[in-house]
Design a protein around this motif. Structure first.
Motif, PDB file in Angstrom:
ATOM      1  N   ASN A 148      31.273  43.889  36.251  1.00 31.55           N
ATOM      2  CA  ASN A 148      30.829  44.371  37.565  1.00 31.55           C
ATOM      3  C   ASN A 148      30.996  43.331  38.668  1.00 31.55           C
ATOM      4  OD1 ASN A 148      30.085  47.000  36.788  1.00 31.55           O
ATOM      5  ND2 ASN A 148      28.192  46.215  35.927  1.00 31.55           N
ATOM      6  N   ASN A 149      30.717  42.067  38.367  1.00 35.86           N
ATOM      7  CA  ASN A 149      30.765  41.024  39.401  1.00 35.86           C
ATOM      8  C   ASN A 149      32.168  40.529  39.707  1.00 35.86           C
ATOM      9  OD1 ASN A 149      27.998  41.170  39.579  1.00 35.86           O
ATOM     10  ND2 ASN A 149      27.649  39.429  38.229  1.00 35.86           N
ATOM     11  N   ILE A 150      33.068  40.607  38.751  1.00 32.67           N
ATOM     12  CA  ILE A 150      34.399  40.041  38.961  1.00 32.67           C
ATOM     13  C   ILE A 150      35.480  41.111  38.951  1.00 32.67           C
ATOM     14  CG2 ILE A 150      36.130  38.483  37.999  1.00 32.67           C
ATOM     15  CD1 ILE A 150      33.784  36.716  37.125  1.00 32.67           C
ATOM     16  N   VAL A 151      35.553  41.884  37.889  1.00 35.85           N
ATOM     17  CA  VAL A 151      36.658  42.831  37.750  1.00 35.85           C
ATOM     18  C   VAL A 151      36.547  43.955  38.782  1.00 35.85           C
ATOM     19  CG1 VAL A 151      37.840  44.407  36.179  1.00 35.85           C
ATOM     20  CG2 VAL A 151      36.896  42.269  35.307  1.00 35.85           C
ATOM     21  N   VAL A 152      35.404  44.579  38.873  1.00 35.89           N
ATOM     22  CA  VAL A 152      35.250  45.689  39.817  1.00 35.89           C
ATOM     23  C   VAL A 152      35.303  45.194  41.256  1.00 35.89           C
ATOM     24  CG1 VAL A 152      33.665  47.483  40.627  1.00 35.89           C
ATOM     25  CG2 VAL A 152      33.978  47.115  38.189  1.00 35.89           C
ATOM     26  N   ALA A 153      34.675  44.068  41.516  1.00 33.44           N
ATOM     27  CA  ALA A 153      34.612  43.551  42.889  1.00 33.44           C
ATOM     28  C   ALA A 153      35.990  43.179  43.442  1.00 33.44           C
ATOM     29  CB  ALA A 153      33.680  42.348  42.934  1.00 33.44           C
ATOM     30  N   ARG A 154      36.904  42.738  42.596  1.00 27.78           N
ATOM     31  CA  ARG A 154      38.211  42.274  43.079  1.00 27.78           C
ATOM     32  C   ARG A 154      39.366  43.004  42.394  1.00 27.78           C
ATOM     33  NH1 ARG A 154      37.636  36.286  44.400  1.00 27.78           N
ATOM     34  NH2 ARG A 154      39.500  36.688  45.610  1.00 27.78           N
ATOM     35  N   GLN A 155      39.161  44.273  42.083  1.00 24.12           N
ATOM     36  CA  GLN A 155      40.127  45.018  41.285  1.00 24.12           C
ATOM     37  C   GLN A 155      41.487  45.174  41.947  1.00 24.12           C
ATOM     38  OE1 GLN A 155      38.551  48.881  40.428  1.00 24.12           O
ATOM     39  NE2 GLN A 155      37.982  49.270  42.551  1.00 24.12           N
ATOM     40  N   ARG A 156      41.558  45.399  43.234  1.00 23.48           N
ATOM     41  CA  ARG A 156      42.859  45.565  43.894  1.00 23.48           C
ATOM     42  C   ARG A 156      43.667  44.274  43.860  1.00 23.48           C
ATOM     43  NH1 ARG A 156      43.393  50.340  46.713  1.00 23.48           N
ATOM     44  NH2 ARG A 156      41.435  51.429  47.128  1.00 23.48           N
ATOM     45  N   GLU A 157      43.017  43.171  44.101  1.00 24.73           N
ATOM     46  CA  GLU A 157      43.691  41.874  44.090  1.00 24.73           C
ATOM     47  C   GLU A 157      44.165  41.517  42.677  1.00 24.73           C
ATOM     48  OE1 GLU A 157      42.767  37.411  45.830  1.00 24.73           O
ATOM     49  OE2 GLU A 157      41.215  38.943  45.861  1.00 24.73           O
ATOM     50  N   ILE A 158      43.326  41.794  41.693  1.00 24.14           N
ATOM     51  CA  ILE A 158      43.668  41.523  40.298  1.00 24.14           C
ATOM     52  C   ILE A 158      44.855  42.379  39.870  1.00 24.14           C
ATOM     53  CG2 ILE A 158      42.847  41.870  37.929  1.00 24.14           C
ATOM     54  CD1 ILE A 158      40.074  40.943  38.924  1.00 24.14           C
ATOM     55  N   PHE A 159      44.798  43.674  40.170  1.00 23.80           N
ATOM     56  CA  PHE A 159      45.878  44.584  39.788  1.00 23.80           C
ATOM     57  C   PHE A 159      47.197  44.171  40.433  1.00 23.80           C
ATOM     58  CE2 PHE A 159      48.366  48.477  40.562  1.00 23.80           C
ATOM     59  CZ  PHE A 159      48.568  48.868  39.254  1.00 23.80           C
ATOM     60  N   SER A 160      47.175  43.818  41.706  1.00 21.96           N
ATOM     61  CA  SER A 160      48.425  43.447  42.375  1.00 21.96           C
ATOM     62  C   SER A 160      49.012  42.163  41.794  1.00 21.96           C
ATOM     63  CB  SER A 160      48.226  43.324  43.881  1.00 21.96           C
ATOM     64  OG  SER A 160      47.362  42.264  44.184  1.00 21.96           O
ATOM     65  N   CYS A 161      48.175  41.191  41.436  1.00 20.16           N
ATOM     66  CA  CYS A 161      48.679  39.951  40.819  1.00 20.16           C
ATOM     67  C   CYS A 161      49.361  40.234  39.481  1.00 20.16           C
ATOM     68  CB  CYS A 161      47.540  38.963  40.602  1.00 20.16           C
ATOM     69  SG  CYS A 161      46.952  38.159  42.085  1.00 20.16           S
ATOM     70  N   ILE A 162      48.734  41.061  38.668  1.00 22.83           N
ATOM     71  CA  ILE A 162      49.301  41.373  37.352  1.00 22.83           C
ATOM     72  C   ILE A 162      50.597  42.154  37.499  1.00 22.83           C
ATOM     73  CG2 ILE A 162      48.921  42.657  35.209  1.00 22.83           C
ATOM     74  CD1 ILE A 162      45.938  41.960  35.508  1.00 22.83           C
ATOM     75  N   MET A 163      50.618  43.144  38.384  1.00 29.82           N
ATOM     76  CA  MET A 163      51.820  43.950  38.571  1.00 29.82           C
ATOM     77  C   MET A 163      52.980  43.115  39.112  1.00 29.82           C
ATOM     78  SD  MET A 163      51.420  46.815  37.298  1.00 29.82           S
ATOM     79  CE  MET A 163      52.989  47.456  37.819  1.00 29.82           C
ATOM     80  N   LYS A 164      52.722  42.203  40.032  1.00 34.34           N
ATOM     81  CA  LYS A 164      53.786  41.341  40.553  1.00 34.34           C
ATOM     82  C   LYS A 164      54.393  40.502  39.438  1.00 34.34           C
ATOM     83  CE  LYS A 164      51.985  40.932  45.237  1.00 34.34           C
ATOM     84  NZ  LYS A 164      51.295  40.048  46.187  1.00 34.34           N
ATOM     85  N   GLU A 165      53.551  39.979  38.570  1.00 30.24           N
ATOM     86  CA  GLU A 165      54.053  39.147  37.470  1.00 30.24           C
ATOM     87  C   GLU A 165      54.862  39.976  36.477  1.00 30.24           C
ATOM     88  OE1 GLU A 165      55.083  36.108  35.067  1.00 30.24           O
ATOM     89  OE2 GLU A 165      54.266  35.994  37.083  1.00 30.24           O
ATOM     90  N   ILE A 166      54.402  41.174  36.153  1.00 33.75           N
ATOM     91  CA  ILE A 166      55.130  42.029  35.214  1.00 33.75           C
ATOM     92  C   ILE A 166      56.485  42.421  35.795  1.00 33.75           C
ATOM     93  CG2 ILE A 166      55.142  44.313  34.123  1.00 33.75           C
ATOM     94  CD1 ILE A 166      52.115  43.970  33.730  1.00 33.75           C
ATOM     95  N   VAL A 167      56.500  42.810  37.071  1.00 37.59           N
ATOM     96  CA  VAL A 167      57.753  43.204  37.729  1.00 37.59           C
ATOM     97  C   VAL A 167      58.729  42.035  37.752  1.00 37.59           C
ATOM     98  CG1 VAL A 167      58.745  43.826  39.969  1.00 37.59           C
ATOM     99  CG2 VAL A 167      56.784  45.074  39.093  1.00 37.59           C
ATOM    100  N   GLN A 168      58.225  40.845  38.046  1.00 40.93           N
ATOM    101  CA  GLN A 168      59.078  39.662  38.112  1.00 40.93           C
ATOM    102  C   GLN A 168      59.567  39.250  36.721  1.00 40.93           C
ATOM    103  OE1 GLN A 168      57.186  36.293  39.877  1.00 40.93           O
ATOM    104  NE2 GLN A 168      58.915  34.945  39.515  1.00 40.93           N
ATOM    105  N   LYS A 169      58.682  39.226  35.738  1.00 35.58           N
ATOM    106  CA  LYS A 169      59.046  38.755  34.399  1.00 35.58           C
ATOM    107  C   LYS A 169      60.056  39.668  33.713  1.00 35.58           C
ATOM    108  CE  LYS A 169      57.072  37.550  29.926  1.00 35.58           C
ATOM    109  NZ  LYS A 169      57.505  36.207  29.695  1.00 35.58           N
ATOM    110  N   TYR A 170      59.882  40.978  33.843  1.00 34.95           N
ATOM    111  CA  TYR A 170      60.739  41.924  33.136  1.00 34.95           C
ATOM    112  C   TYR A 170      61.799  42.570  34.031  1.00 34.95           C
ATOM    113  CZ  TYR A 170      57.406  41.334  29.391  1.00 34.95           C
ATOM    114  OH  TYR A 170      56.614  40.794  28.410  1.00 34.95           O
ATOM    115  N   ASN A 171      61.977  42.058  35.240  1.00 32.10           N
ATOM    116  CA  ASN A 171      62.994  42.553  36.184  1.00 32.10           C
ATOM    117  C   ASN A 171      62.952  44.076  36.330  1.00 32.10           C
ATOM    118  OD1 ASN A 171      63.990  39.950  36.632  1.00 32.10           O
ATOM    119  ND2 ASN A 171      65.251  40.095  34.794  1.00 32.10           N
TER     120      ASN A 171
END
Length: 159
Positions: A109-132
């Motif tokens: 609740n304090n970390i994942v839910v509070a910053r979910q958009r920022e967390i999701f965008s960081c992970i997606m950017k890395e996946i897109v970059q790593k796997y082209n």
């Protein structure tokens, strides 16, 4: 500095984890490591530690276990707790630490839910970059949708 990928071999408990499965988990942890989530989690956890209390579990490993649980099953916090206790993959992710349901809930609740958009965008950017991955077109379940409203309308016989 490595936050997610602290590879320490253990002698017991989850030694039956297959090499192939362990490699998958290690790749998963590397994606989290290079995504830049360490900044987000460390910033949020530092604020909560300043309030006092005993030191929390490794927040990076706890986050990786929560995220892995959402990819494997419903993501019920009680089910995450059970998975951490009995599933060897989760034991590997948590380095055999056993947080309680309330610890998982507070962190979620304090970390994942509070910053979910920022967390999701960081992970997606890395996946897109790593796997082209090409993200110029979006497919849902392998179906490509076309926006032509009258494409399938039929016209009856003329009077």
């Amino acid at each position: 500095m490595a936050y997610f990928t602290n590879f320490q071999n253990s002698l017991f408990l989850y030694s039956d984890l297959f090499t192939e499965e362990k490699q998958k988990l290690d790749n998963y942890l590397r994606i989290l490591e290079y995504s830049g989530l360490d900044r987000i989690i460390a910033e949020t956890v530092t604020k909560s530690i300043e309030k006092g209390g005993r030191p929390p579990y490794n927040p990076f490993r706890l986050f990786s276990a929560i995220l892995f649980a959402f990819s494997k099953h419903s993501g019920s916090l009680r089910r995450i707790e059970v998975s951490i206790r009995f599933d060897t993959r989760f034991m590997h992710l948590m380095e055999q630490k056993l947080p309680s349901y309330s610890t998982i809930s507070r962190f979620y609740n304090n970390i994942v839910v509070a910053r979910q958009r920022e967390i999701f965008s960081c992970i997606m950017k890395e996946i897109v970059q790593k796997y082209n991955i090409d993200i110029s077109e979006v497919f849902i379940d392998g179906t490509k949708f076309e926006a032509n409203a009258n494409k399938y309308n039929t016209v009856g016989p003329e009077n």
